[in-house]
Motif scaffolding. Structure first.
Motif, PDB file in Angstrom:
ATOM      1  N   VAL A 136      -9.159   9.762  11.721  1.00 21.25           N
ATOM      2  CA  VAL A 136      -8.373  10.374  10.656  1.00 21.25           C
ATOM      3  C   VAL A 136      -6.963   9.792  10.666  1.00 21.25           C
ATOM      4  O   VAL A 136      -6.368   9.599  11.731  1.00 21.25           O
ATOM      5  N   CYS A 137      -6.428   9.545   9.487  1.00 27.65           N
ATOM      6  CA  CYS A 137      -5.053   9.048   9.375  1.00 27.65           C
ATOM      7  C   CYS A 137      -4.070  10.188   9.613  1.00 27.65           C
ATOM      8  O   CYS A 137      -4.235  11.280   9.071  1.00 27.65           O
ATOM      9  N   LYS A 138      -3.053   9.893  10.427  1.00 24.48           N
ATOM     10  CA  LYS A 138      -2.042  10.882  10.748  1.00 24.48           C
ATOM     11  C   LYS A 138      -1.203  11.247   9.522  1.00 24.48           C
ATOM     12  O   LYS A 138      -0.739  12.365   9.380  1.00 24.48           O
ATOM     13  N   GLY A 139      -1.045  10.271   8.630  1.00 17.79           N
ATOM     14  CA  GLY A 139      -0.216  10.476   7.442  1.00 17.79           C
ATOM     15  C   GLY A 139      -0.949  11.164   6.317  1.00 17.79           C
ATOM     16  O   GLY A 139      -0.706  12.330   6.016  1.00 17.79           O
ATOM     17  N   CYS A 140      -1.901  10.444   5.705  1.00 15.57           N
ATOM     18  CA  CYS A 140      -2.510  10.959   4.471  1.00 15.57           C
ATOM     19  C   CYS A 140      -3.853  11.646   4.704  1.00 15.57           C
ATOM     20  O   CYS A 140      -4.494  12.083   3.758  1.00 15.57           O
ATOM     21  N   LYS A 141      -4.290  11.725   5.992  1.00 17.17           N
ATOM     22  CA  LYS A 141      -5.540  12.412   6.370  1.00 17.17           C
ATOM     23  C   LYS A 141      -6.803  11.718   5.860  1.00 17.17           C
ATOM     24  O   LYS A 141      -7.880  12.323   5.806  1.00 17.17           O
ATOM     25  N   GLU A 152      -4.490   1.236  11.970  1.00 17.52           N
ATOM     26  CA  GLU A 152      -3.566   1.741  10.958  1.00 17.52           C
ATOM     27  C   GLU A 152      -4.323   2.051   9.678  1.00 17.52           C
ATOM     28  O   GLU A 152      -5.277   1.358   9.338  1.00 17.52           O
ATOM     29  N   CYS A 153      -3.872   3.080   8.977  1.00 18.29           N
ATOM     30  CA  CYS A 153      -4.525   3.509   7.740  1.00 18.29           C
ATOM     31  C   CYS A 153      -4.425   2.431   6.663  1.00 18.29           C
ATOM     32  O   CYS A 153      -3.369   1.844   6.454  1.00 18.29           O
ATOM     33  N   GLU A 154      -5.538   2.179   5.989  1.00 24.12           N
ATOM     34  CA  GLU A 154      -5.565   1.197   4.895  1.00 24.12           C
ATOM     35  C   GLU A 154      -4.746   1.656   3.699  1.00 24.12           C
ATOM     36  O   GLU A 154      -4.316   0.859   2.894  1.00 24.12           O
ATOM     37  N   ILE A 155      -4.588   2.944   3.575  1.00 23.70           N
ATOM     38  CA  ILE A 155      -3.908   3.502   2.404  1.00 23.70           C
ATOM     39  C   ILE A 155      -2.401   3.565   2.613  1.00 23.70           C
ATOM     40  O   ILE A 155      -1.619   3.105   1.794  1.00 23.70           O
ATOM     41  N   CYS A 156      -1.979   4.180   3.736  1.00 23.00           N
ATOM     42  CA  CYS A 156      -0.550   4.457   3.894  1.00 23.00           C
ATOM     43  C   CYS A 156       0.071   3.799   5.122  1.00 23.00           C
ATOM     44  O   CYS A 156       1.273   3.870   5.314  1.00 23.00           O
ATOM     45  N   GLY A 157      -0.759   3.172   5.989  1.00 23.91           N
ATOM     46  CA  GLY A 157      -0.209   2.444   7.125  1.00 23.91           C
ATOM     47  C   GLY A 157       0.124   3.287   8.345  1.00 23.91           C
ATOM     48  O   GLY A 157       0.593   2.769   9.352  1.00 23.91           O
TER      49      GLY A 157
HETATM   50 ZN   LIG Z   1      -3.044   7.185   5.586  1.00 24.59          ZN
END
Ligand SMILES: [Zn+2]
Length: 175
Positions: A136-141, A152-157
């Protein structure tokens, strides 16, 4: 309160999902997309038994989806079939339904997130049997498969971390 309904994409059918409690909708091109015999038979009997209704999105809703995709840049890659599924959710919303799109496709989920349309993912049985974990992404979930090598998240990094999930509970809910 509007009626909850499911809008199913090909991954839902391949995962063997539809609800017997609420109405299920899909588009004709999703049906054409399904090639393997087992999923095809599953789908056929569900349609015959009246559990799945085929509907096409309104052209103006399809245009709305295309606008959103264009303005959100090249991260979002959706096929024509995918776009029509998202558009169908919009069309059904106008009919006063409360659509939940059932899809395992991250690109579709991202567009749904932007358009504030609910979705749920069904993990395919193979994945379900193997893992009780997900990334799970820490930023955008944003959720990723547990075997993803992403740091790292593909969406928000933001950093991506491993998280335990109760897959079975989630699978049976709302059936
Ligand atoms: Zn993200």
């Amino acid at each position: 309160m509007s009626d909850k309904i499911y809008v199913l994409d090909a991954s839902a059918f391949i995962g063997g999902f539809y609800s017997k409690k609420v109405s299920n909708f899909t588009t004709s091109d999703v049906i054409l997309e399904i090639k393997d015999i087992k999923s095809k038979l599953f789908l056929q009997s569900a349609i015959e038994d009246g559990f799945i209704e085929i509907r096409e999105p309104d052209p103006q809703d399809l245009r709305k989806v295309e606008e959103v995709i264009m303005s959100s840049g090249d991260i979002l890659r959706l096929s024509e079939v995918d776009k029509r599924i998202v558009a169908l959710a919009l069309t059904l919303k106008k009919d006063n339904f409360d659509p939940i799109v059932v899809t395992d496709d991250y690109s579709i989920q991202n567009v749904l997130k932007i358009m504030k349309i609910s979705y749920k993912s069904i993990l395919t049985p193979g994945i379900k049997a193997l893992v009780g974990w997900i990334k799970v992404c820490k930023g955008c979930k944003q959720k990723y498969p547990s075997d993803s090598s992403l740091e790292e998240c593909e969406i928000c990094g933001s950093p991506v971390f491993r998280k335990r999930i109760k897959v079975n509970k989630k699978m049976n809910k709302n059936r």
